[in-house]
Write an enzyme that holds these catalytic residues in place. Sequence first.
Site, short mmCIF file in Angstrom:
data_model
loop_
_atom_site.label_atom_id
_atom_site.label_comp_id
_atom_site.label_asym_id
_atom_site.label_seq_id
_atom_site.Cartn_x
_atom_site.Cartn_y
_atom_site.Cartn_z
N LYS A 1 3.09 -8.76 31.42
CA LYS A 1 3.84 -7.83 30.57
C LYS A 1 5.10 -8.49 30.05
CE LYS A 1 2.58 -3.47 32.81
NZ LYS A 1 1.94 -2.83 31.66
N ASP B 1 -4.02 -6.58 32.67
CA ASP B 1 -3.04 -5.50 32.75
C ASP B 1 -3.70 -4.12 32.75
OD1 ASP B 1 -0.55 -4.37 32.95
OD2 ASP B 1 0.03 -4.73 30.86
N ARG C 1 -7.61 1.16 36.06
CA ARG C 1 -9.00 1.62 36.01
C ARG C 1 -9.89 0.79 36.93
NH1 ARG C 1 -8.96 0.59 29.64
NH2 ARG C 1 -6.75 0.87 30.05
#
Length: 493
Positions: free
Chosen positions: A277, A347, A351
């Site tokens: 990120k 990233d 899930r």
Amino acid sequence: MDYSIESLSLDKLQSDCVLVGVYENQQLSPAATTLDALCGGLISKLISRGDIKGKTAETLLINNIPHANIERVILVGFGENGKVTRKQYRKALAAAIKTVKDSKVKSASSALLDVVVEKADIAWQARQIVEVFNDGIYQYSATKKCDDKLPLQTIRLIANDSQIALANSGLQQGVAIAQGVELTKQLSDLPGNICTPSYLAEQALALAGQHADLNCEILEESDMEALGMGSFLAVSRGSRQPAKLICLNYQGGDANAKPIVLIGKGLTFDAGGISLKPGLGMDEMKYDMCGGASVLGILRAATLLNLKLNIVGLIPSSENLPDGDANKPGDIVTSMAGKTIEVLNTDAEGRLILCDTLTYAQKFDPEVVIDMATLTGACIVALGRVPSGLFGNDDELCNDLLSASETACDAVWRMPIWEEYQEQLKSNFADLANIGGPDGGSITAACFLANFAKDYRWAHIDIAGTAWRTGAAKGATGRPVPLLSQYLINRAG
Ligand code: BES
Ligand code: MN
Ligand code: ZN
């Protein structure tokens, strides 16, 4: 904080500080009218002088009261008499507790149950007073000295004889939910170097130790390996902290009643992994475990209320960091369900840990499964920071959650998970890709999860925009603990 109901009338009450409601157009609530008479018309004088207009969330502290047993009065504005909405009531309560805090009193008595609120009863109002006040007095202290520790210790809710039964039940629910929210906020606000997956697991074990009907078991990486949780384990490869799958079991209902399974994303820090990120605001990714902390908070509330339900709480917990051994874009992993997944972006890790937990949930033969996760930045783009995103494969479950959210004032907004979106998750090399491109990111994330929740009624709540505040007031909100607590209260009947 100690909360209790007080049935004394205002003329007999002894208090550091009494809160009463006022409205626009110089109108007083019944309690304000009584107090005004006891103080020789001081309140109406201040109002006619224009010191307070009665607009929603306006407050006025009166420090010197010509009354033997009452030291201070706080006037709280609620807007137009007879037209106070539930949101307005909560907004005014938040302003009221701020003024109480600023006034440095040791105890406060709220005479705010006589403010008439649209679509609300006394139980709801009592509960909101406790929830909103407790939220307002929250102080983070784990790693920072509080120079001015709040002297406030007791809050009494003044109720008359006809209100007392409802006020009591509302207070009880309010205290349970407020304690759940507080636990969630405390855990969520901790930094990633303290709140690791192991720390979360210890907290879950400690919570289970407080209630005979709550048990906790921790699955280690070796257990997950044996179960074939290749997707979950791929995320934790880049981290030196061992991943944990925290399993809580609350048996408050009939032995053979199917459980409600709650799943919370417990990413104790999400740097993005190899798909790193950007640096700006990355500290806020310590909040990527808010879903997991919410499951603990909800179970805290459920045990305090002794809800007659069976509830399973599952918290997959890991860090997502870059490392020589971390999973990489293009890697293909095999989930517990047997489906292969191409990790196109490391990233999109939430899930990956949730899909294996959804598969694991099947073993409990669930009544329903509800997961909560700070899953996508795209959810904030779509809905802002007001409602959480609600997704699900069952209309009745989604409607139950929508109605609980109305009561709890913890908003959700339903989003579609139509099959057309599944196109975006196709991969040339695996059964599924873990990202669906730039369009509809919160939806494709939910659609990814839906592939693993086909065998039961399931809802997913994306709390990326609602679990914490950014900016000057940075900090956890404890959402969606009120929503899920209400859902469980409704289910328990
Ligand atoms: N934890 C983040 C989602 C998030 C982002 C929550 C910002 C709150 C604020 C999640 O793991 C993530 O990184 N999602 C990616 C998905 C993308 C790579 C498809 C995102 O939202 O950018
Ligand atoms: Mn991420
Ligand atoms: Zn994440």
